[in-house]
Design an enzyme around this catalytic site. Sequence first.
Site, PDB file in Angstrom:
ATOM      1  N   HIS A   1       0.320  -1.203  -0.189  1.00 43.30           N
ATOM      2  CA  HIS A   1       0.233  -0.160   0.363  1.00 43.30           C
ATOM      3  C   HIS A   1       0.914   1.369   0.117  1.00 43.30           C
ATOM      4  O   HIS A   1       2.168   1.816   0.967  1.00 43.30           O
ATOM      5  CB  HIS A   1      -0.680  -0.352   1.556  1.00 43.30           C
TER       6      HIS A   1
ATOM      7  N   ASP B   1       2.740  -4.762   7.851  1.00 46.00           N
ATOM      8  CA  ASP B   1       1.755  -3.841   7.684  1.00 46.00           C
ATOM      9  C   ASP B   1       0.647  -4.815   8.143  1.00 46.00           C
ATOM     10  O   ASP B   1       0.152  -5.791   7.077  1.00 46.00           O
ATOM     11  CB  ASP B   1       1.655  -2.926   6.486  1.00 46.00           C
TER      12      ASP B   1
ATOM     13  N   GLN C   1      -4.608  -5.111   6.933  1.00 42.91           N
ATOM     14  CA  GLN C   1      -5.488  -6.355   6.722  1.00 42.91           C
ATOM     15  C   GLN C   1      -5.988  -7.430   7.241  1.00 42.91           C
ATOM     16  O   GLN C   1      -6.388  -8.850   6.595  1.00 42.91           O
ATOM     17  CB  GLN C   1      -5.574  -6.184   4.672  1.00 42.91           C
TER      18      GLN C   1
ATOM     19  N   LYS D   1     -10.463  -1.120  11.131  1.00 43.52           N
ATOM     20  CA  LYS D   1     -10.542  -1.954   9.749  1.00 43.52           C
ATOM     21  C   LYS D   1     -10.655  -3.637  10.394  1.00 43.52           C
ATOM     22  O   LYS D   1     -10.489  -4.185  10.152  1.00 43.52           O
ATOM     23  CB  LYS D   1      -9.243  -2.229   9.064  1.00 43.52           C
TER      24      LYS D   1
ATOM     25  N   CYS E   1      -4.684   2.365  -3.572  1.00 46.52           N
ATOM     26  CA  CYS E   1      -3.358   2.945  -3.025  1.00 46.52           C
ATOM     27  C   CYS E   1      -2.747   2.299  -3.485  1.00 46.52           C
ATOM     28  O   CYS E   1      -1.118   1.732  -2.791  1.00 46.52           O
ATOM     29  CB  CYS E   1      -3.587   3.108  -1.675  1.00 46.52           C
TER      30      CYS E   1
END
Length: 570
Positions: free
Chosen positions: A119, A196, A199, A222, A362
């Site tokens: 991203h 990261d 997700q 999220k 993104c």
Amino acid sequence: MEEISAQFPILQTRAHGRPLVYLDSAASTQQPEAVIRAVSDYHRHHHANIHRGVYQLSQTATHLYEDARARVAGFLGAAEPAECIFTSGTTAAINLVASAWGRASLAPGDEIILSVLEHHSNIVPWQLAAEASGARIKVIPINDAGELDLDAYRALLSPRTRIVAINHVSNALGTINPVREIIAEAHAAGALVLIDGAQWVAHGPVDVQALDADFYAFSGHKLYGPTGIGVLYGKRRLLETMPPYQGGGDMIERVTFARTTYAPLPNKFEAGTPHISGAVGLAAAIDWIETIGLERIGAHEQSLLRHTTGRLAEIPGLELKGTAREKSAVVSWVMVDPPIATLDVATQLDLAGVCIRTGHHCCQPLMDRLGVSSTARASMGVYNRKEDIDRLADGLAEITSAALKRSRASVAHIVPEPTPDVLYPAAVAQSPEAAAEEIVELFAFLPDWPMRHQHIIDLGDQLPVMPASLKSAANAVSGCQSTVHIAARLKPGTDDVIEFLADSDANIVRGLIALLQQLYSGQPARAILDFDAEALFARIGLDENLSMTRRNGLASMIQRLKQLAQQSAG
Ligand code: PMP
């Protein structure tokens, strides 16, 4: 699992008269009643600034905030709450590391390893850090299924590698990356690893100690929690040696003009008043998730993923992007035969009450690798059901069959390409204002979005042809969701009247171009500069359904026209 959606007030609402189907959880999950109530209770009964007041209310707010941190630590498997820094989200967490750790640790010749799947928020902060330090960025490639090439990764690792920053799950394709292996290999090469986790955290359990992650970032919104709150986990020994990211209140021990000393962890990295209610909401979201269990959530979503993949395989002309063996419940696709712009797909699904996301997500470097400018993406959460997927698939089948009919009809009337001279549209009214009044009058007869949408599509169908020769790179304007070309010229025989042709792959944008032509084409440069088309689009209610500035290149088109007008107005 079937009853979970009943706990989400927003999922009981309707969109364009149809029960809402929400398939954009990778962008933001919805919030259950328990989270909404926790945030509201906090505001009603407990709000005060934290860490400062001696009064009861402030003590309670402080307790709630620090208790939220302890819950996050438990959720991530951190050794202690002080290793969990509250940030405004994943983006802020990555920026914190890239900036503070980067400033202290990166030197010319050092290397940072990222991947094609990242991203922008796990690319741009590292580019800034690389620019500031003289470090270099290396990128792990992917295969056609959207999986990281681990051999290439091993080949990139070297004694110069200082950090590997990689996502746990790709937001655009759903690929689940083998982070445990990636971390072990990086450590063997003497490098740190930032994961990261934006997700992943809502879809499966995480244990930062078992993974041996050095840094792990995620966002509350999220994870069924509020926006504006997120977490950076970092190992204590690393966080302690890093300089502060931002200076301000709450992060200090003692300030004098000669010298300032900093507060211990975690306060050193939390300058200023934090998002207290956000932390409270995040803790409530974690509690809520834990009552269901991430294993159950993951299994439910995997079954939805299988159902989605099966249903989408039945749609003619649909090409899946991202077919990794290990995937989370994210499905990306493009419509290739007949080609249908992703923006049109999403706009039409919205009319059927189905929310999906389109664009580059993104992830522009990833889109470049896939050879597309955008994909359509459906992403699932705990509340989705097979019926939601069926509504998506049925909607797509309708869109495809309508597009097939249109393309057959247009093949039947192939016309020779006309010369552009004939086709530049002349003015339809005395001035842009007069043209705008006519548009406003017409839209007054179109009371709702489905009718306005249809009118715009009809306008697009009548757009003057833009010759292929004019669709050059120089005439392209960048839009997040569609491809747009615009060619303007001074009307022959005048020195200030501007005419233009434009085209897009998205039917909805073609319709908007037709509106812009009515307003501007054939008008004097001065009049073009003085007229605000975006205000008109708001007046006719389009801003509610189309985000003008970010989504469709419309704003860039207006800007391009105004630049041209500026040049000829001198
Ligand atoms: N990384 C990934 C993989 C993401 O999907 C996102 C959000 N789309 C981000 C980072 C950024 O998260 P936020 O906007 O919450 O900071």
